[in-house]
Design a protein around this motif. Structure first.
Motif: not given
Length: 383
Positions: A195-217
């Motif tokens: 929901n937060l990503i979808q509320r972000t203005p489309t003209a903005d650059k978006v960078v998501i950073l952090g510990d996702f506790n996930a292994r994506v392979g």
């Protein structure tokens, strides 16, 4: 990965329940001698006193610091915030997203010696705190913020940074639930983040950073455009949740884009198996992938945590904005010209009159010749 238990902080930090206020100045002493960085840099350092000439170049980082609390019975040096700030200064990081901050409520403080400002969002002070997220920002950048960072929960915090020419970049600091957490809590985390990503203005650059506790392979064929060709290990259940979010929101995992040694990609070592895994990620929109110059682990960063810092260099590109004051080009609508008048010289005169000032004599002659050939073909058509 989480360490159970929490303690009250031994220093006087500013704890707020909302909204954030401007941080108070806080004089910073040099870190303990056990710190990798023992000398306190001058506040007149070029990296802290003035921004770079190109404001669209950024060095970002994500780091699970395990805790920001200064516990009296711990072997860690006190003044955790000062130690972390000096490490970021040594690596010339502009903004770092921090995980497992574990401070209560929401608040901010300033480390004047290193020139950084810390913002955090955590659980209430009367609850057990095993999470918490935050940003540590160079103070000259923090002074330019139009709005202070917003804490959505103890796992998500966002910040909108103004750039040149009224451009913006939105940064999101996250700390995802571990593999053992109930599915309902994981669903809530990814729903809030989506929901937060979808509320972000489309003209903005978006960078998501952090510990996702996930292994994506490293199955880049199954996840094209999301995973690069240089992933690590195998995917687990948390990794699939992250990959599904990336596929839905058209995000790219920048850690997997660059060919380098595994030691410059993995961020956490399992305490029993001693195997290294990639758990901390930096994500951007697929359309902004070319902005990423490099993403890698910085093994030299030290703040008594079992996670490694991940650094990402960005050179942001924006499409030029359209000019509103430019007069629209005039176009001649051939479809509205009556075919019956093409045989008369008046039609040529009317055609020339529809484009005043745009036709040269040479071009006019070409137009007249064109209509002559057109009329000849029309006359030969069977009725």
């Amino acid at each position: 990965m989480g360490v159970k238990g929490g303690a009250s902080t031994a220093r006087t930090a500013l704890h707020l329940k909302a909204p954030l206020r401007r941080p108070e100045d806080r004089s910073t002493s040099s870190p303990s001698t056990s710190s990798p960085s023992t000398s306190s840099p001058s506040t007149s350092s070029p990296s802290t006193s003035s921004p770079s000439k190109d404001a669209h170049k950024l060095k970002l980082a994500c780091w699970n610091i395990r805790t920001m609390l200064d516990k009296a019975d711990s072997h860690r040096p006190e003044r955790r915030s000062a130690l972390i700030a000096h490490e970021l200064l040594r690596l010339d990081i502009d903004i770092a997203a921090l995980s497992e901050v574990r401070l209560a409520d929401v608040g901010s403080l300033q480390e004047r010696g290193a020139g950084y400002t810390l913002y955090w969002s955590g659980k209430p002070s009367d609850e057990r705190r095993l999470s918490g997220v935050g940003f540590m920002v160079k103070s000259f950048i923090a002074s330019k913020l139009e709005n202070l960072p917003t804490g959505l929960s103890d796992r998500i915090m966002s910040m909108r940074l103004p750039l040149q020419n009224k451009r913006h970049i939105t940064l999101i600091s996250v700390y995802a639930p571990t593999l053992q957490v109930e599915p309902a809590e994981k669903d809530k985390f990814y729903t809030d983040l989506r929901n937060l990503i979808q509320r972000t203005p489309t003209a903005d650059k978006v960078v998501i950073l952090g510990d996702f506790n996930a292994r994506v392979g490293k199955d880049s064929e199954t996840w094209p455009g999301i995973l690069g060709k240089h992933g690590v290990g195998k995917c687990n259940d948390n990794g699939r949740l992250l990959l599904e979010l990336c596929a839905e929101q058209r995000l790219v995992i920048t850690n997997t884009l660059f060919q380098q040694r595994d030691s410059l990609k993995t961020t956490w070592m399992h305490p029993r198996s001693k195997h290294w895994h990639l758990l901390d990620y930096i994500l951007v929109r697929e359309s902004d992938k070319r902005d990423v110059l490099h993403t890698r682990v910085m093994p030299s960063a030290e703040c008594h945590t079992d996670h490694r810092l991940v650094r990402c260099k960005l050179n942001l590109h924006f499409k030029p904005k359209p000019r509103n004051n430019k007069a629209p080009r005039k176009r001649f609508n051939v479809g509205n010209s009556p075919s019956t008048n093409l045989a008369t010289g008046a039609s040529v005169t009317a055609f020339r009159g529809s484009l005043p000032g745009l036709l040269t004599l040479e071009f006019s002659l070409h137009c007249i010749n064109f209509f002559k050939f057109l009329l000849r073909d029309v006359q030969n058509l069977p009725l």
